[in-house]
Design a protein around this motif. Structure first.
Motif, PDB file in Angstrom:
ATOM      1  N   LYS A   1     -17.604  26.986 -30.715  1.00 31.21           N
ATOM      2  CA  LYS A   1     -18.515  27.994 -30.295  1.00 31.21           C
ATOM      3  C   LYS A   1     -18.427  27.757 -28.774  1.00 31.21           C
ATOM      4  O   LYS A   1     -18.709  26.519 -28.013  1.00 31.21           O
ATOM      5  N   VAL A   2     -18.489  28.797 -27.891  1.00 31.67           N
ATOM      6  CA  VAL A   2     -18.396  28.643 -26.494  1.00 31.67           C
ATOM      7  C   VAL A   2     -19.695  29.530 -25.936  1.00 31.67           C
ATOM      8  O   VAL A   2     -19.548  30.690 -26.346  1.00 31.67           O
ATOM      9  N   GLU A   3     -20.264  29.051 -25.057  1.00 33.29           N
ATOM     10  CA  GLU A   3     -21.399  29.696 -24.221  1.00 33.29           C
ATOM     11  C   GLU A   3     -21.230  29.511 -22.803  1.00 33.29           C
ATOM     12  O   GLU A   3     -20.760  28.114 -22.418  1.00 33.29           O
ATOM     13  N   PHE A   4     -21.290  30.352 -21.877  1.00 32.29           N
ATOM     14  CA  PHE A   4     -21.171  30.029 -20.268  1.00 32.29           C
ATOM     15  C   PHE A   4     -22.309  30.658 -19.739  1.00 32.29           C
ATOM     16  O   PHE A   4     -22.684  31.917 -19.996  1.00 32.29           O
ATOM     17  N   PHE A   5     -22.892  29.797 -18.977  1.00 29.64           N
ATOM     18  CA  PHE A   5     -23.927  30.333 -17.789  1.00 29.64           C
ATOM     19  C   PHE A   5     -23.631  30.628 -16.514  1.00 29.64           C
ATOM     20  O   PHE A   5     -23.496  29.862 -15.776  1.00 29.64           O
ATOM     21  N   SER A   6     -23.165  32.054 -16.269  1.00 27.76           N
ATOM     22  CA  SER A   6     -22.626  32.549 -15.198  1.00 27.76           C
ATOM     23  C   SER A   6     -23.603  31.752 -13.839  1.00 27.76           C
ATOM     24  O   SER A   6     -23.098  31.627 -12.818  1.00 27.76           O
ATOM     25  N   SER A   7     -24.842  32.026 -14.078  1.00 25.25           N
ATOM     26  CA  SER A   7     -25.872  31.721 -12.952  1.00 25.25           C
ATOM     27  C   SER A   7     -25.727  30.282 -12.625  1.00 25.25           C
ATOM     28  O   SER A   7     -25.870  29.814 -11.448  1.00 25.25           O
ATOM     29  N   SER A   8     -25.374  29.390 -13.446  1.00 25.49           N
ATOM     30  CA  SER A   8     -25.138  27.875 -13.215  1.00 25.49           C
ATOM     31  C   SER A   8     -23.828  27.293 -12.943  1.00 25.49           C
ATOM     32  O   SER A   8     -23.471  26.160 -12.756  1.00 25.49           O
ATOM     33  N   ASN A   9     -22.703  28.208 -13.161  1.00 30.70           N
ATOM     34  CA  ASN A   9     -21.301  28.079 -13.401  1.00 30.70           C
ATOM     35  C   ASN A   9     -20.979  26.968 -14.124  1.00 30.70           C
ATOM     36  O   ASN A   9     -19.967  26.296 -13.732  1.00 30.70           O
ATOM     37  N   TYR A  10     -21.404  26.679 -15.253  1.00 30.48           N
ATOM     38  CA  TYR A  10     -21.132  25.805 -16.264  1.00 30.48           C
ATOM     39  C   TYR A  10     -21.315  26.524 -17.716  1.00 30.48           C
ATOM     40  O   TYR A  10     -21.923  27.418 -18.037  1.00 30.48           O
TER      41      TYR A  10
ATOM     42  N   THR B   1     -22.180  18.751 -28.465  1.00 27.85           N
ATOM     43  CA  THR B   1     -21.734  19.803 -27.314  1.00 27.85           C
ATOM     44  C   THR B   1     -21.056  19.158 -26.311  1.00 27.85           C
ATOM     45  O   THR B   1     -21.580  18.009 -25.979  1.00 27.85           O
ATOM     46  N   TYR B   2     -20.228  19.607 -25.622  1.00 29.89           N
ATOM     47  CA  TYR B   2     -19.510  19.353 -24.416  1.00 29.89           C
ATOM     48  C   TYR B   2     -19.719  20.380 -23.519  1.00 29.89           C
ATOM     49  O   TYR B   2     -19.423  21.313 -23.714  1.00 29.89           O
ATOM     50  N   LYS B   3     -19.816  19.636 -22.203  1.00 22.42           N
ATOM     51  CA  LYS B   3     -20.016  20.773 -20.959  1.00 22.42           C
ATOM     52  C   LYS B   3     -18.553  20.934 -20.275  1.00 22.42           C
ATOM     53  O   LYS B   3     -17.738  20.101 -20.361  1.00 22.42           O
ATOM     54  N   PHE B   4     -18.482  22.067 -19.882  1.00 19.01           N
ATOM     55  CA  PHE B   4     -17.346  22.460 -18.925  1.00 19.01           C
ATOM     56  C   PHE B   4     -17.774  23.360 -17.779  1.00 19.01           C
ATOM     57  O   PHE B   4     -18.817  23.835 -17.905  1.00 19.01           O
ATOM     58  N   TYR B   5     -17.084  23.230 -16.864  1.00 15.89           N
ATOM     59  CA  TYR B   5     -17.262  24.269 -15.595  1.00 15.89           C
ATOM     60  C   TYR B   5     -16.329  25.319 -15.426  1.00 15.89           C
ATOM     61  O   TYR B   5     -15.170  25.344 -16.334  1.00 15.89           O
ATOM     62  N   SER B   6     -16.415  26.071 -14.627  1.00 17.61           N
ATOM     63  CA  SER B   6     -15.675  27.472 -14.705  1.00 17.61           C
ATOM     64  C   SER B   6     -14.190  27.313 -14.175  1.00 17.61           C
ATOM     65  O   SER B   6     -13.255  27.954 -14.521  1.00 17.61           O
ATOM     66  N   ASP B   7     -13.732  26.124 -13.655  1.00 20.05           N
ATOM     67  CA  ASP B   7     -12.489  25.892 -13.255  1.00 20.05           C
ATOM     68  C   ASP B   7     -11.683  25.099 -14.377  1.00 20.05           C
ATOM     69  O   ASP B   7     -10.613  24.479 -14.189  1.00 20.05           O
ATOM     70  N   ILE B   8     -12.228  25.222 -15.578  1.00 18.39           N
ATOM     71  CA  ILE B   8     -11.458  24.478 -16.745  1.00 18.39           C
ATOM     72  C   ILE B   8     -10.058  25.189 -16.951  1.00 18.39           C
ATOM     73  O   ILE B   8      -9.800  26.208 -16.640  1.00 18.39           O
ATOM     74  N   ASN B   9      -9.148  24.241 -17.338  1.00 17.32           N
ATOM     75  CA  ASN B   9      -7.727  24.870 -17.384  1.00 17.32           C
ATOM     76  C   ASN B   9      -7.640  25.349 -18.945  1.00 17.32           C
ATOM     77  O   ASN B   9      -7.942  24.605 -19.988  1.00 17.32           O
ATOM     78  N   ILE B  10      -7.476  26.651 -19.493  1.00 17.55           N
ATOM     79  CA  ILE B  10      -7.496  27.105 -20.544  1.00 17.55           C
ATOM     80  C   ILE B  10      -5.952  27.738 -20.733  1.00 17.55           C
ATOM     81  O   ILE B  10      -5.509  28.257 -20.236  1.00 17.55           O
ATOM     82  N   ASN B  11      -5.401  27.304 -22.207  1.00 18.83           N
ATOM     83  CA  ASN B  11      -4.241  27.748 -22.346  1.00 18.83           C
ATOM     84  C   ASN B  11      -4.337  28.141 -23.969  1.00 18.83           C
ATOM     85  O   ASN B  11      -4.881  27.574 -24.786  1.00 18.83           O
ATOM     86  N   LYS B  12      -3.700  29.459 -23.980  1.00 21.37           N
ATOM     87  CA  LYS B  12      -3.689  30.198 -25.554  1.00 21.37           C
ATOM     88  C   LYS B  12      -2.174  30.317 -25.732  1.00 21.37           C
ATOM     89  O   LYS B  12      -1.306  30.672 -25.077  1.00 21.37           O
ATOM     90  N   LYS B  13      -1.826  29.488 -26.787  1.00 18.59           N
ATOM     91  CA  LYS B  13      -0.423  29.571 -27.227  1.00 18.59           C
ATOM     92  C   LYS B  13       0.675  29.061 -26.014  1.00 18.59           C
ATOM     93  O   LYS B  13       1.614  29.842 -26.029  1.00 18.59           O
ATOM     94  N   GLY B  14       0.250  28.304 -25.261  1.00 17.74           N
ATOM     95  CA  GLY B  14       1.072  27.432 -24.085  1.00 17.74           C
ATOM     96  C   GLY B  14       0.910  28.301 -22.869  1.00 17.74           C
ATOM     97  O   GLY B  14       1.576  27.832 -21.849  1.00 17.74           O
ATOM     98  N   LYS B  15       0.239  29.475 -22.698  1.00 15.44           N
ATOM     99  CA  LYS B  15       0.399  30.216 -21.796  1.00 15.44           C
ATOM    100  C   LYS B  15      -1.369  30.139 -21.028  1.00 15.44           C
ATOM    101  O   LYS B  15      -2.325  30.276 -21.912  1.00 15.44           O
ATOM    102  N   THR B  16      -1.353  29.978 -19.686  1.00 14.72           N
ATOM    103  CA  THR B  16      -2.571  29.822 -19.147  1.00 14.72           C
ATOM    104  C   THR B  16      -3.199  31.194 -19.297  1.00 14.72           C
ATOM    105  O   THR B  16      -2.805  32.316 -19.077  1.00 14.72           O
ATOM    106  N   THR B  17      -4.533  31.074 -19.400  1.00 13.51           N
ATOM    107  CA  THR B  17      -5.372  32.477 -19.746  1.00 13.51           C
ATOM    108  C   THR B  17      -6.810  32.180 -18.952  1.00 13.51           C
ATOM    109  O   THR B  17      -6.959  31.122 -18.609  1.00 13.51           O
TER     110      THR B  17
END
Length: 106
Positions: free
Chosen positions: A35-44, A59-75
């Motif tokens: 489950k993913v939640e993003f808070f654009s006002s805080s950028n995390y 839960t684990y925190k992430f920031y907007s610069d996270i590296n996201i790959n869908k089926k081997g391709k960056t998304t």
């Protein structure tokens, strides 16, 4: 003498290289879903793993610069936010020093 010196230098180089790889402790955790939640006002954001027996936190925190790959391709983060509920066996990569997700594969 040259062989002894060469062996010593090789051992020294190997130990330095090994120390560099241990500097950033990371872990990859495969989950049944997320489950993913993003808070654009805080950028995390927050990722909640579902069906993860090895996860140490709920839960684990992430920031907007996270590296996201869908089926081997960056998304994009926007794509992840729209599709995370359909992700099958996503893997989150965590920096163990900060407990922050730096990469996500799905």
């Amino acid at each position: 003498m040259k062989i002894l010196l060469s062996t010593l230098l090789l051992c020294l180089f190997t130990s330095i290289l090994h120390a560099e790889t241990l500097k950033h402790k990371t872990s990859a955790l495969e989950t049944n879903g997320i489950k993913v939640e993003f808070f654009s006002s805080s950028n995390y954001g927050v990722i909640t793993p579902i069906g993860c027996s090895y996860c140490l936190q709920k839960t684990y925190k992430f920031y907007s610069d996270i590296n996201i790959n869908k089926k081997g391709k960056t998304t994009t983060l926007q794509s992840l936010l729209a599709e995370y509920s359909r992700a099958k066996y996503p893997t989150i990569f965590i920096n163990l020093d900060s407990n922050v997700v730096y990469k996500l594969n799905y």
